[in-house]
Design an enzyme around this catalytic site. Structure first.
Site, PDB file in Angstrom:
ATOM      1  N   TYR A  87       0.836  -1.213   0.000  1.00 42.30           N
ATOM      2  CA  TYR A  87       0.000   0.000   0.000  1.00 42.30           C
ATOM      3  C   TYR A  87       0.870   1.262   0.000  1.00 42.30           C
ATOM      4  O   TYR A  87       0.601   2.221  -0.731  1.00 42.30           O
ATOM      5  CB  TYR A  87      -0.914  -0.056   1.240  1.00 42.30           C
ATOM      6  CG  TYR A  87      -1.728   1.186   1.490  1.00 42.30           C
ATOM      7  CD1 TYR A  87      -2.549   1.732   0.505  1.00 42.30           C
ATOM      8  CD2 TYR A  87      -1.704   1.811   2.742  1.00 42.30           C
ATOM      9  CE1 TYR A  87      -3.301   2.873   0.747  1.00 42.30           C
ATOM     10  CE2 TYR A  87      -2.460   2.951   3.002  1.00 42.30           C
ATOM     11  CZ  TYR A  87      -3.251   3.477   1.991  1.00 42.30           C
ATOM     12  OH  TYR A  87      -3.991   4.612   2.238  1.00 42.30           O
ATOM     13  N   ASN A 138       7.825  -9.992  -1.901  1.00 42.22           N
ATOM     14  CA  ASN A 138       7.554 -11.423  -2.128  1.00 42.22           C
ATOM     15  C   ASN A 138       6.055 -11.713  -2.220  1.00 42.22           C
ATOM     16  O   ASN A 138       5.647 -12.863  -2.113  1.00 42.22           O
ATOM     17  CB  ASN A 138       8.182 -12.286  -1.014  1.00 42.22           C
ATOM     18  CG  ASN A 138       7.511 -12.057   0.333  1.00 42.22           C
ATOM     19  OD1 ASN A 138       6.787 -11.088   0.513  1.00 42.22           O
ATOM     20  ND2 ASN A 138       7.762 -12.950   1.282  1.00 42.22           N
ATOM     21  N   ASP A 182      11.949 -13.458  -0.867  1.00 44.48           N
ATOM     22  CA  ASP A 182      11.672 -13.316   0.558  1.00 44.48           C
ATOM     23  C   ASP A 182      12.877 -12.696   1.263  1.00 44.48           C
ATOM     24  O   ASP A 182      13.944 -13.314   1.352  1.00 44.48           O
ATOM     25  CB  ASP A 182      11.354 -14.699   1.138  1.00 44.48           C
ATOM     26  CG  ASP A 182      10.962 -14.630   2.603  1.00 44.48           C
ATOM     27  OD1 ASP A 182      11.080 -13.546   3.217  1.00 44.48           O
ATOM     28  OD2 ASP A 182      10.527 -15.674   3.130  1.00 44.48           O
ATOM     29  N   THR A 220       5.620   2.292  14.154  1.00 50.81           N
ATOM     30  CA  THR A 220       4.228   2.709  14.269  1.00 50.81           C
ATOM     31  C   THR A 220       4.016   3.467  15.581  1.00 50.81           C
ATOM     32  O   THR A 220       4.663   3.157  16.594  1.00 50.81           O
ATOM     33  CB  THR A 220       3.259   1.493  14.223  1.00 50.81           C
ATOM     34  OG1 THR A 220       2.024   1.838  14.867  1.00 50.81           O
ATOM     35  CG2 THR A 220       3.819   0.284  14.933  1.00 50.81           C
ATOM     36  N   SER A 268      -0.884  -5.045  20.341  1.00 50.84           N
ATOM     37  CA  SER A 268      -1.122  -6.276  19.572  1.00 50.84           C
ATOM     38  C   SER A 268       0.239  -6.921  19.332  1.00 50.84           C
ATOM     39  O   SER A 268       1.282  -6.273  19.536  1.00 50.84           O
ATOM     40  CB  SER A 268      -1.774  -5.961  18.217  1.00 50.84           C
ATOM     41  OG  SER A 268      -0.797  -5.430  17.325  1.00 50.84           O
ATOM     42  N   TYR A 328       1.450  -7.666  16.428  1.00 53.34           N
ATOM     43  CA  TYR A 328       2.068  -6.899  15.333  1.00 53.34           C
ATOM     44  C   TYR A 328       2.803  -5.670  15.878  1.00 53.34           C
ATOM     45  O   TYR A 328       3.975  -5.434  15.554  1.00 53.34           O
ATOM     46  CB  TYR A 328       0.997  -6.472  14.308  1.00 53.34           C
ATOM     47  CG  TYR A 328       1.364  -5.192  13.599  1.00 53.34           C
ATOM     48  CD1 TYR A 328       2.443  -5.170  12.713  1.00 53.34           C
ATOM     49  CD2 TYR A 328       0.685  -3.998  13.846  1.00 53.34           C
ATOM     50  CE1 TYR A 328       2.827  -3.979  12.099  1.00 53.34           C
ATOM     51  CE2 TYR A 328       1.057  -2.821  13.233  1.00 53.34           C
ATOM     52  CZ  TYR A 328       2.132  -2.818  12.361  1.00 53.34           C
ATOM     53  OH  TYR A 328       2.509  -1.644  11.761  1.00 53.34           O
ATOM     54  N   HIS A 329       2.113  -4.887  16.727  1.00 51.81           N
ATOM     55  CA  HIS A 329       2.763  -3.679  17.248  1.00 51.81           C
ATOM     56  C   HIS A 329       3.981  -4.046  18.104  1.00 51.81           C
ATOM     57  O   HIS A 329       4.972  -3.322  18.137  1.00 51.81           O
ATOM     58  CB  HIS A 329       1.760  -2.837  18.049  1.00 51.81           C
ATOM     59  CG  HIS A 329       0.697  -2.212  17.190  1.00 51.81           C
ATOM     60  ND1 HIS A 329      -0.565  -2.742  17.061  1.00 51.81           N
ATOM     61  CD2 HIS A 329       0.729  -1.116  16.397  1.00 51.81           C
ATOM     62  CE1 HIS A 329      -1.274  -1.973  16.231  1.00 51.81           C
ATOM     63  NE2 HIS A 329      -0.513  -0.984  15.816  1.00 51.81           N
ATOM     64  N   LYS A 334       7.067  -4.391  16.184  1.00 56.07           N
ATOM     65  CA  LYS A 334       7.675  -3.090  15.847  1.00 56.07           C
ATOM     66  C   LYS A 334       8.533  -2.582  17.005  1.00 56.07           C
ATOM     67  O   LYS A 334       9.578  -1.972  16.807  1.00 56.07           O
ATOM     68  CB  LYS A 334       6.589  -2.068  15.520  1.00 56.07           C
ATOM     69  CG  LYS A 334       5.782  -2.386  14.278  1.00 56.07           C
ATOM     70  CD  LYS A 334       6.628  -2.218  13.035  1.00 56.07           C
ATOM     71  CE  LYS A 334       5.801  -2.141  11.790  1.00 56.07           C
ATOM     72  NZ  LYS A 334       6.593  -2.063  10.564  1.00 56.07           N
ATOM     73  N   ASN A 386     -10.041   4.372   5.600  1.00 55.93           N
ATOM     74  CA  ASN A 386     -10.338   3.717   4.325  1.00 55.93           C
ATOM     75  C   ASN A 386     -11.512   2.747   4.487  1.00 55.93           C
ATOM     76  O   ASN A 386     -12.399   2.654   3.632  1.00 55.93           O
ATOM     77  CB  ASN A 386      -9.111   2.944   3.820  1.00 55.93           C
ATOM     78  CG  ASN A 386      -7.994   3.863   3.359  1.00 55.93           C
ATOM     79  OD1 ASN A 386      -8.187   5.073   3.265  1.00 55.93           O
ATOM     80  ND2 ASN A 386      -6.823   3.308   3.076  1.00 55.93           N
ATOM     81  N   ARG A 387     -11.533   2.030   5.612  1.00 55.28           N
ATOM     82  CA  ARG A 387     -12.619   1.073   5.842  1.00 55.28           C
ATOM     83  C   ARG A 387     -13.948   1.795   6.019  1.00 55.28           C
ATOM     84  O   ARG A 387     -14.967   1.396   5.459  1.00 55.28           O
ATOM     85  CB  ARG A 387     -12.323   0.233   7.091  1.00 55.28           C
ATOM     86  CG  ARG A 387     -11.133  -0.680   6.910  1.00 55.28           C
ATOM     87  CD  ARG A 387     -10.855  -1.452   8.199  1.00 55.28           C
ATOM     88  NE  ARG A 387     -11.988  -2.267   8.569  1.00 55.28           N
ATOM     89  CZ  ARG A 387     -12.372  -2.511   9.830  1.00 55.28           C
ATOM     90  NH1 ARG A 387     -11.703  -1.977  10.831  1.00 55.28           N
ATOM     91  NH2 ARG A 387     -13.410  -3.274  10.078  1.00 55.28           N
ATOM     92  N   THR A 398     -18.189   0.547  11.534  1.00 48.67           N
ATOM     93  CA  THR A 398     -17.825  -0.400  12.598  1.00 48.67           C
ATOM     94  C   THR A 398     -17.003   0.289  13.690  1.00 48.67           C
ATOM     95  O   THR A 398     -15.786   0.122  13.782  1.00 48.67           O
ATOM     96  CB  THR A 398     -17.035  -1.586  12.010  1.00 48.67           C
ATOM     97  OG1 THR A 398     -15.919  -1.062  11.290  1.00 48.67           O
ATOM     98  CG2 THR A 398     -17.884  -2.429  11.089  1.00 48.67           C
ATOM     99  N   ARG A 412     -11.171  -6.025  20.501  1.00 44.98           N
ATOM    100  CA  ARG A 412      -9.772  -5.808  20.898  1.00 44.98           C
ATOM    101  C   ARG A 412      -9.680  -5.523  22.392  1.00 44.98           C
ATOM    102  O   ARG A 412     -10.656  -5.145  23.023  1.00 44.98           O
ATOM    103  CB  ARG A 412      -9.191  -4.603  20.151  1.00 44.98           C
ATOM    104  CG  ARG A 412      -9.257  -4.748  18.670  1.00 44.98           C
ATOM    105  CD  ARG A 412      -8.684  -3.535  17.990  1.00 44.98           C
ATOM    106  NE  ARG A 412      -8.636  -3.771  16.550  1.00 44.98           N
ATOM    107  CZ  ARG A 412      -7.819  -3.147  15.711  1.00 44.98           C
ATOM    108  NH1 ARG A 412      -6.993  -2.221  16.170  1.00 44.98           N
ATOM    109  NH2 ARG A 412      -7.837  -3.426  14.440  1.00 44.98           N
TER     110      ARG A 412
END
Ligand SMILES: NC(=O)c1ccc[n+]([C@@H]2O[C@H](COP(=O)([O-])OP(=O)(O)OC[C@H]3O[C@@H](n4cnc5c(N)ncnc54)[C@H](O)[C@@H]3O)[C@@H](O)[C@H]2O)c1
Length: 383
Positions: free
Chosen positions: A11, A32, A74, A144, A179, A181-182, A185, A240-241, A253, A326
């Site tokens: 993106y 990849n 990769d 982030t 999370s 993911y975070h 980071k 965007n959502r 949502t 969450r």
């Protein structure tokens, strides 16, 4: 400059590759297709098809007369990343190549393992490749704002001076990610800080907020050059959502009380921030941290803005209130500093009514492609 864009199909990666190419840099984009593959596996396909990276580079050449080199592989595999560095000898590296979704990282054990191994594996390899094959290069790494979490004090840009028992020391600002993911980071930042200290790498770590938007100076009106636009719960970013939900007639949502506040920025401003960071690199042995966002909004603010935009464009937008899947604070203090990039010359594009209406109108063109089942699945932050 020779600039390597890692995650160049994503993106942010593809618009960045074009933006830097348009400004005369020699660009190589590497990917990849992890993002495309995960979207397919999880039934989270984007709003409209995008050409593959080779096709994108050819289209860019036809349009702008400039080359973007493409390599597929990769980056968590050492022989591949080493071959890329050996061939290209980058002077700057933009590192986007991670699994970027918080809900995906919380989906199940195997998604969590992929996120952890991929994100740390790529960052570790980038560090090793810089040290062996591009020692003077400057790394621009995407972190982030989620690394900081939502502390009850002001958030500084990366560092905090702590006074303790009459002495003082500057530390990385305390981080408390929400999370896995975070958390990857946060771990990336620690890994970078270690190698900056011991090997003197030059690193800019950009604590970016959620990005919105589709059009940039380079792709305006050329659909084939647009980035991937996700609107599903896993890979879409919140504004965007909401825009896609508004166009689809799906209640927005909002999770829980909707007071979750974050710093947002337009895709155009991401591109500026990356370019400005490259143009004024960190010094050897410096871990420079910028908070990369332009304005803060709560989820409720965004929902209201989208509802108002819908009303201007003849859409009846409803706001849904969902139990929060969450684990996060739904009302909290939030006051992050963000002056570093402004001082480098960032000229922000705020979220005006005109910008929002333009995005809603653009998405309306693709309304027949929206699959409502992709909008919400409720990935829970379970134990
Ligand atoms: N989009 C946002 O709002 C946002 C906000 C804050 C931070 N970020 C960070 O910015 C970066 C880019 O985000 P994005 O939204 O463009 O995500 P994206 O998923 O669209 O792009 C990441 C790209 O990296 C590639 N990639 C991942 N692992 C790879 C590997 N091992 N080898 C080669 N390529 C690999 C993916 O295929 C994908 O194309 C990410 O690190 C993300 O965490 C994004």
């Amino acid at each position: 400059m020779r600039v390597l864009v890692l995650g160049g199909d994503g993106y942010l990666g593809w618009p960045t590759a074009m933006h830097l190419s348009a400004r005369g840099h020699e660009v190589m984009a590497v990917d990849n297709y992890l993002r495309r593959n995960l979207a397919r596996e999880t039934d989270c396909e984007i709003l409209f098809e995008t050409p593959n990276l080779h096709q994108r580079a050819r289209l860019w050449h036809q349009h702008a007369g400039r080359e973007i080199a493409v390599r597929l592989g990769d980056l968590a595999e050492w022989p591949f990343i080493a071959s890329v560095f050996e061939e290209f000898r980058p002077e700057a590296i933009v590192h986007y190549a991670e699994q970027p979704s918080a809900p995906y990282s919380m989906l199940d054990r195997s998604a969590a393992e992929l996120t952890l191994k991929n994100n740390l594996g790529v960052t570790f390899n980038v560090i090793q490749a810089m040290s062996e094959l591009a020692a003077d290069a400057h790394l621009v790494k995407l972190g982030t704002m989620g690394e900081y979490g939502t502390p009850n004090i002001d958030i500084e840009e990366g560092w905090l001076t702590v006074e303790h028992k009459g002495r003082s020391q500057k530390f990385l600002y305390p981080r408390a990610a929400g999370s896995l993911y975070h958390t990857t980071k946060v771990l990336d930042t620690d890994l970078l800080w270690f190698y900056v200290r011991v090997w003197g790498l030059r690193v800019t770590d950009l604590m970016q907020g959620p990005v919105y938007g589709l059009e940039t100076e380079e792709n305006a009106g050329i659909e084939a050059l647009y980035p991937c636009f996700a609107y599903d719960e896993l890979f879409g970013t919140v504004l965007n959502r909401f825009i896609v939900q508004a166009v689809a007639g799906y209640p927005l949502t909002v999770y829980g009380k909707g007071g979750q506040t974050r710093g947002y920025l337009n895709l155009k401003d991401t591109l500026q921030c990356i370019r400005l960071s490259i143009d004024s690199p960190a010094a050897p042995g410096e871990l420079r941290i910028f908070n990369q966002f332009v304005e803060t909004f709560s989820v409720n603010d965004l929902a209201e803005k989208v509802r108002a935009s819908g009303a201007r464009l003849g859409l009846d937008v409803r706001i849904g209130r969902l139990a929060n899947p969450r684990k996060e604070m739904e009302e909290h203090y939030y006051n992050p500093a963000h002056t570093g990039l402004l001082e480098l010359g960032l000229e922000p594009h705020p979220l005006t009514d005109e910008v929002l209406d333009g995005m809603v109108a653009l998405v309306q063109r693709y309304s027949n492609r929206i699959v409502p089942d992709r909008i919400f699945r409720g990935v829970a932050w379970r134990k």
